[in-house]
Design a protein around this motif. Structure first.
Motif, PDB file in Angstrom:
ATOM      1  N   ALA A  17      13.323  10.832  -8.455  1.00 31.52           N
ATOM      2  CA  ALA A  17      13.399  12.217  -8.946  1.00 31.52           C
ATOM      3  C   ALA A  17      14.572  12.464  -9.895  1.00 31.52           C
ATOM      4  CB  ALA A  17      13.463  13.181  -7.765  1.00 31.52           C
ATOM      5  N   ARG A  18      15.688  11.731  -9.690  1.00 27.73           N
ATOM      6  CA  ARG A  18      16.846  12.044 -10.545  1.00 27.73           C
ATOM      7  C   ARG A  18      16.569  11.773 -12.020  1.00 27.73           C
ATOM      8  NH1 ARG A  18      17.901   7.520  -7.683  1.00 27.73           N
ATOM      9  NH2 ARG A  18      18.552   5.615  -8.734  1.00 27.73           N
TER      10      ARG A  18
ATOM     11  N   ARG B 254       8.573  14.883   2.996  1.00 26.22           N
ATOM     12  CA  ARG B 254       8.412  13.477   2.587  1.00 26.22           C
ATOM     13  C   ARG B 254       9.590  12.640   3.051  1.00 26.22           C
ATOM     14  NH1 ARG B 254       5.683  15.141  -3.041  1.00 26.22           N
ATOM     15  NH2 ARG B 254       3.577  15.113  -2.190  1.00 26.22           N
TER      16      ARG B 254
ATOM     17  N   CYS C 250       0.643   7.771  -4.464  1.00 26.01           N
ATOM     18  CA  CYS C 250       0.565   8.945  -3.592  1.00 26.01           C
ATOM     19  C   CYS C 250       1.840   9.782  -3.704  1.00 26.01           C
ATOM     20  CB  CYS C 250       0.313   8.527  -2.146  1.00 26.01           C
ATOM     21  SG  CYS C 250       1.580   7.466  -1.444  1.00 26.01           S
ATOM     22  N   GLY C 251       1.780  10.988  -3.152  1.00 25.27           N
ATOM     23  CA  GLY C 251       2.956  11.857  -3.126  1.00 25.27           C
ATOM     24  C   GLY C 251       3.009  12.823  -4.293  1.00 25.27           C
TER      25      GLY C 251
ATOM     26  N   LEU D   5      13.878  12.653 -13.485  1.00 24.21           N
ATOM     27  CA  LEU D   5      13.003  13.722 -13.981  1.00 24.21           C
ATOM     28  C   LEU D   5      13.816  14.851 -14.594  1.00 24.21           C
ATOM     29  CD1 LEU D   5      11.051  12.110 -12.270  1.00 24.21           C
ATOM     30  CD2 LEU D   5      10.219  14.209 -11.247  1.00 24.21           C
TER      31      LEU D   5
ATOM     32  N   PRO E 178      19.115   6.123  -2.869  1.00 23.60           N
ATOM     33  CA  PRO E 178      18.080   5.079  -2.846  1.00 23.60           C
ATOM     34  C   PRO E 178      17.899   4.445  -1.457  1.00 23.60           C
ATOM     35  CG  PRO E 178      19.472   4.838  -4.775  1.00 23.60           C
ATOM     36  CD  PRO E 178      20.086   5.927  -3.943  1.00 23.60           C
TER      37      PRO E 178
ATOM     38  N   ASP F  69       7.594   8.804  -6.035  1.00 24.90           N
ATOM     39  CA  ASP F  69       9.061   8.819  -5.971  1.00 24.90           C
ATOM     40  C   ASP F  69       9.608   7.406  -6.181  1.00 24.90           C
ATOM     41  OD1 ASP F  69      10.748  11.366  -4.836  1.00 24.90           O
ATOM     42  OD2 ASP F  69       8.649  11.509  -4.260  1.00 24.90           O
ATOM     43  N   ARG F  70       8.842   6.399  -5.733  1.00 24.55           N
ATOM     44  CA  ARG F  70       9.289   5.021  -5.945  1.00 24.55           C
ATOM     45  C   ARG F  70       9.039   4.584  -7.385  1.00 24.55           C
ATOM     46  NH1 ARG F  70       7.223   1.653  -0.819  1.00 24.55           N
ATOM     47  NH2 ARG F  70       8.088  -0.096  -1.982  1.00 24.55           N
TER      48      ARG F  70
ATOM     49  N   ASN G 201       0.840  -1.204   0.000  1.00 17.34           N
ATOM     50  CA  ASN G 201       0.000   0.000   0.000  1.00 17.34           C
ATOM     51  C   ASN G 201       0.873   1.251   0.000  1.00 17.34           C
ATOM     52  OD1 ASN G 201      -2.198  -1.702   0.221  1.00 17.34           O
ATOM     53  ND2 ASN G 201      -2.230  -1.579   2.456  1.00 17.34           N
ATOM     54  N   ASP G 202       0.246   2.362  -0.356  1.00 18.56           N
ATOM     55  CA  ASP G 202       0.910   3.681  -0.277  1.00 18.56           C
ATOM     56  C   ASP G 202       2.221   3.717  -1.060  1.00 18.56           C
ATOM     57  OD1 ASP G 202      -1.128   4.423   1.582  1.00 18.56           O
ATOM     58  OD2 ASP G 202       0.002   3.452   3.185  1.00 18.56           O
TER      59      ASP G 202
ATOM     60  N   PHE H 231       9.718   9.431   2.067  1.00 22.32           N
ATOM     61  CA  PHE H 231       9.626   8.277   1.168  1.00 22.32           C
ATOM     62  C   PHE H 231      11.015   7.671   0.947  1.00 22.32           C
ATOM     63  CE2 PHE H 231       5.966  10.621  -1.190  1.00 22.32           C
ATOM     64  CZ  PHE H 231       5.062  10.254  -0.214  1.00 22.32           C
TER      65      PHE H 231
ATOM     66  N   GLU I 223       0.073  15.326   1.920  1.00 20.34           N
ATOM     67  CA  GLU I 223       0.664  14.157   2.595  1.00 20.34           C
ATOM     68  C   GLU I 223      -0.411  13.363   3.335  1.00 20.34           C
ATOM     69  OE1 GLU I 223       3.382  13.853   1.336  1.00 20.34           O
ATOM     70  OE2 GLU I 223       3.861  15.935   0.911  1.00 20.34           O
TER      71      GLU I 223
ATOM     72  N   HIS J  92       5.447  12.052 -14.775  1.00 27.96           N
ATOM     73  CA  HIS J  92       6.498  11.120 -15.182  1.00 27.96           C
ATOM     74  C   HIS J  92       6.186   9.700 -14.677  1.00 27.96           C
ATOM     75  CE1 HIS J  92       8.138  15.176 -14.953  1.00 27.96           C
ATOM     76  NE2 HIS J  92       9.123  14.832 -15.749  1.00 27.96           N
TER      77      HIS J  92
ATOM     78  N   SER K  61       2.707  18.928  -6.257  1.00 24.94           N
ATOM     79  CA  SER K  61       1.676  18.494  -5.302  1.00 24.94           C
ATOM     80  C   SER K  61       1.573  19.399  -4.087  1.00 24.94           C
ATOM     81  CB  SER K  61       1.942  17.058  -4.867  1.00 24.94           C
ATOM     82  OG  SER K  61       3.183  16.977  -4.197  1.00 24.94           O
TER      83      SER K  61
ATOM     84  N   ASP L 170       4.458   5.351  -3.448  1.00 26.12           N
ATOM     85  CA  ASP L 170       4.470   6.740  -3.886  1.00 26.12           C
ATOM     86  C   ASP L 170       5.148   6.882  -5.247  1.00 26.12           C
ATOM     87  OD1 ASP L 170       7.461   7.440  -3.359  1.00 26.12           O
ATOM     88  OD2 ASP L 170       6.800   6.486  -1.490  1.00 26.12           O
TER      89      ASP L 170
ATOM     90  N   VAL M 125      10.466  21.707 -13.847  1.00 26.30           N
ATOM     91  CA  VAL M 125      10.436  20.241 -13.961  1.00 26.30           C
ATOM     92  C   VAL M 125       9.196  19.718 -14.670  1.00 26.30           C
ATOM     93  CG1 VAL M 125      10.500  18.054 -12.701  1.00 26.30           C
ATOM     94  CG2 VAL M 125      11.847  19.986 -11.894  1.00 26.30           C
TER      95      VAL M 125
ATOM     96  N   GLY N  11      15.843  14.565  -4.527  1.00 24.35           N
ATOM     97  CA  GLY N  11      17.148  14.365  -5.160  1.00 24.35           C
ATOM     98  C   GLY N  11      17.212  14.849  -6.590  1.00 24.35           C
ATOM     99  N   MET N  12      16.990  16.157  -6.804  1.00 23.20           N
ATOM    100  CA  MET N  12      17.042  16.667  -8.176  1.00 23.20           C
ATOM    101  C   MET N  12      18.135  17.691  -8.391  1.00 23.20           C
ATOM    102  SD  MET N  12      13.369  16.952  -9.926  1.00 23.20           S
ATOM    103  CE  MET N  12      14.216  17.002 -11.491  1.00 23.20           C
TER     104      MET N  12
ATOM    105  N   ASP O  74      14.936   2.191  -8.066  1.00 20.25           N
ATOM    106  CA  ASP O  74      15.584   1.916  -6.780  1.00 20.25           C
ATOM    107  C   ASP O  74      15.032   0.657  -6.111  1.00 20.25           C
ATOM    108  OD1 ASP O  74      17.142   4.100  -7.204  1.00 20.25           O
ATOM    109  OD2 ASP O  74      15.985   5.437  -5.900  1.00 20.25           O
ATOM    110  N   ASP O  75      13.724   0.480  -6.179  1.00 21.02           N
ATOM    111  CA  ASP O  75      13.110  -0.723  -5.605  1.00 21.02           C
ATOM    112  C   ASP O  75      13.659  -1.983  -6.288  1.00 21.02           C
ATOM    113  OD1 ASP O  75      11.621   0.912  -4.018  1.00 21.02           O
ATOM    114  OD2 ASP O  75       9.652   0.265  -4.740  1.00 21.02           O
TER     115      ASP O  75
ATOM    116  N   GLN P 221      17.160  -2.833  -5.128  1.00 27.50           N
ATOM    117  CA  GLN P 221      17.230  -3.354  -3.756  1.00 27.50           C
ATOM    118  C   GLN P 221      16.542  -4.704  -3.600  1.00 27.50           C
ATOM    119  OE1 GLN P 221      16.200  -0.086  -0.905  1.00 27.50           O
ATOM    120  NE2 GLN P 221      16.798   1.206  -2.611  1.00 27.50           N
TER     121      GLN P 221
END
Lengths: 194, 467
Positions: free
Chosen positions: A28-29, B429, A75-76, A31, B438, A23-24, A18-19, B431, B225, A81, B129, A21, B35, B411-412, A46-47, A50
């Motif tokens: 962001a890098r 955040r 979310c988030g 983007l 990472p 970013d996962r 759940n949840d 996250f 959030e 993107h 957001s 986001d 962005v 991280g941008m 990244d997921d 890992q």
């Protein structure tokens, strides 16, 4: 692809949890670009690094086009993107328990239906797809149901009208208002009086 | 029956109902950054469309700017390319840009209110957001995706469904060492990160009413959030006093006329809500997050929770979070060693945030081995802080004093965590991977709590340093 989204059929890829986001979905890098090109290479980057057994790493899910998720997916951050990365990877529809609002709107804007089911059906589908990745999932936008392995499950879908009629590019729809837009602007004190 | 601000703002901006059942909503202010906009401008070009009301769109550059040196061209080729595109797009489409040499550049959600662009009764959109921030002034402000940035550029409108409305009443006086950040983290902890999906939040009650505009901006900033796309506070004397004299606020007699309209847009007594939640402000503690979403938090005096005691639906998520954080259930969160301290972001990089952190840092030293950064939210915040000497307090304590930008919140840019570093952060955040590594780990807290962690080298109760 058809200009309408009445029915999406394809193999599934299950993504439990759940949840999850945005970013996962796309860190962001990635983007740092003025286009969306190449994002598919970095989906869940990244997921996946890992967790070698991440579904997006597994051979048996390659070529899947329907993503199966849990609660509050996307979310988030509002980054479009995220759905762009999924779409470019090959995802054509998403089904799960629930979605974050901005993500869901972004999916619709790209013609990707997001269908929500109750927890029982959602959990069942996650397990069934994991066990039978070769079978097809049907997302029936028109009938508001999801079918897998001969089990039909009721589902709700936001923005159904836009998907069925092929009007998910809102710009075209909004332009039809013509001068009414400026009329509303003139009626707002902060644009007309001070 | 009284109407809410949501009802009134929605009605005033409704162009028409769409066949889909959504409302075509006029957007009074559109904010753009580097962005999420280049693809939208490109889509306009490809469709042969113009910007409908270029005077209602303003741009700045924040996410990718370096904060150590902002000399152009940037060392990062991609950051430079995005900057060049933004400048070119603003020129081509006749949009006002607050560039690095303007003295007005900063995080988009810091400069909107600061310049007086953000005003009560407006609808506001931005491809980010945290646009919910602007609701602090009594505006209805939404984060949007890039396709919707295109929609607003081309039509000055959005297709949207009217959200439900939940009033969150916080009552009572906050204790010393407890800040707006602790209040909003407590709200999210209680209602959950998806509790607000489908809702706008109206924050009310004596705790909220007593807050300064900057504190209110922190509250509304983190609405998203909690899952709520928009959050607002009714405009009042605090709002009007804040706006008076700001560059884009109405001036002279026009200001008085504006106040009359702003006042008329507030929620009326007797208005009804889809839901009401009440919280006791007096019992809010300094809050720290222990997990990988902003709802996973506890009081600084509490122990890290045990997944075995979690509600069944949260058990897997708690276990995943503790595994990622490498935290042991039952251990106090206080005393957790940190590697990095970050004071900044659209949540907490305004002058009052820097003052609160400086109060803790004054005359003390950052603990050995801790990298500590203060990143003002805008060039104007930086100038104001320097005028009262806050930068010297920070520097003498061993903090780096940086230039305005989003910095380590995401991280941008060049500010990133390394490896498994733990960061005490005033951002929004926690996250996985959010701060650029990472496997990097984030503990969200108030700016004063970040300063306390920087000084002691570990998560600490700021109230003990304020004595």
């Amino acid at each position: 692809m058809s200009p309408f989204r009445r029915r999406i059929v394809g193999r599934g890829i299950p993504l439990p949890g759940n949840d999850i986001d945005t970013d996962r979905i796309i860190p962001a890098r990635f983007l740092k670009s003025v286009t969306f090109e190449g994002l598919e290479q970095h989906v869940f980057a990244d997921d996946r690094l890992q967790a070698p057994d991440h579904p997006f790493n597994e051979d048996r899910y390659q070529g899947a086009s329907i993503l199966v998720v849990g609660q509050n997916f996307g979310c988030g951050s509002s980054r479009e993107h995220a759905p762009e990365a999924l779409r470019r990877w090959g995802i054509r529809g998403i089904v799960g328990e629930s979605f974050a609002e901005i993500f869901l709107g972004n999916c619709t804007a790209l013609g990707i239906p997001c269908m929500s089911m109750d927890v029982e059906d959602s959990d069942w589908l996650m397990e069934a797809v994991t066990e039978n990745p070769e079978k097809q999932i049907v997302l029936d936008v028109e009938k508001e149901e999801v079918i897998f392995d001969e089990r039909a499950m009721p589902a709700t879908i936001a923005h159904r009208e836009q998907l069925l009629t092929g009007t998910w590019n809102a710009t075209r729809v909004l332009l039809e208002a013509g001068d009414a837009i400026e009329r509303v602007a003139r009626g707002l004190p902060y644009l007309s009086e001070y | 029956m009284g109407e809410t601000l949501l009802d009134k703002v929605w009605r005033a901006h409704t162009v028409k109902m769409l066949p889909s059942g959504q409302t075509q909503l006029f957007i009074g202010l559109h904010l753009v950054h580097e962005v999420t906009s280049p693809q939208a401008f490109q889509m306009l070009r490809e469709a042969g469309l113009k910007v409908r009301l270029p005077e209602r769109t303003f741009a700045t550059i924040d996410h990718i700017v370096p904060t150590a040196s902002q000399m152009r061209p940037f060392g990062d080729r991609l950051a430079e390319e995005m900057t060049v595109h933004l400048i070119r797009n603003c020129q081509e489409f006749d949009i006002r840009l607050f560039d690095l040499n303007s003295g007005r550049q900063g995080i988009v959600h810091v400069i909107g209110p600061e310049l007086g662009l953000t005003q009560p009764g407006m609808t506001i959109a931005c491809g980010d957001s945290h646009t919910s921030t602007h609701g602090a002034l009594g505006a209805l402000a939404f984060g949007i995706g890039t396709s919707q940035v295109r929609d607003v550029l081309a039509t000055q409108c959005l297709a949207m469904a009217k959200p439900k409305l939940r009033q969150i009443r916080v009552e009572g006086r906050l204790a010393r060492g407890v800040y707006a950040k602790d209040v909003i983290l407590s709200i999210i902890q209680r209602l959950g990160v998806k509790g607000g999906v489908g809702y706008a939040y109206e924050y009310a009650g004596s705790t909220i009413e007593a807050m300064s505009m900057e504190e209110r901006l922190t509250i509304c900033n983190m609405s998203i959030e909690g899952g709520a796309r928009a959050g607002y506070i009714n405009p009042d004397a605090t709002t009007f006093a804040y706006l008076k004299g700001r560059p884009f606020a109405p001036q002279g007699e026009a200001f008085n006329r504006a106040v009359a309209w702003w006042r008329s847009m507030a929620t009326e007594p007797g208005a009804t809500f889809d839901d009401i939640v009440t919280m006791d402000g007096r019992s809010v503690q300094p809050v720290v997050t222990w997990g990988i979403n902003p709802g996973q938090s506890l009081g600084v005096g509490d122990r890290i929770p045990n997944p075995a005691e979690a509600p069944e639906t949260d058990r897997a998520a708690w276990t995943e979070a503790l595994t990622f954080m490498d935290f042991r259930p039952g251990r106090p969160i206080a005393g957790t060693r940190i590697n990095v301290a970050f004071i900044g972001s659209c949540t907490n990089a305004r002058l009052s945030d820097l003052r609160a952190a400086a109060e803790v840092a004054r005359g003390r030293k950052v603990a050995g081995g801790v990298r500590a950064l203060v990143v003002p939210g805008s060039q104007a915040v930086a100038a104001a802080a320097e005028a009262e000497g806050l930068h010297m307090i920070f520097r003498e304590a061993g903090f780096e004093w940086r230039k305005a930008g989003c910095s380590l919140c995401l991280g941008m840019n060049e500010d990133k965590l390394k490896g498994r570093e733990i960061c005490a952060s005033s951002s929004n955040r926690n996250f996985k991977g959010r701060q650029g590594s990472p496997t990097g780990r984030t503990l969200l807290m108030s700016p004063a709590m970040v300063a306390a962690a920087a000084i002691t080298g570990e998560v600490s109760d700021v109230r003990e340093l304020l004595r």
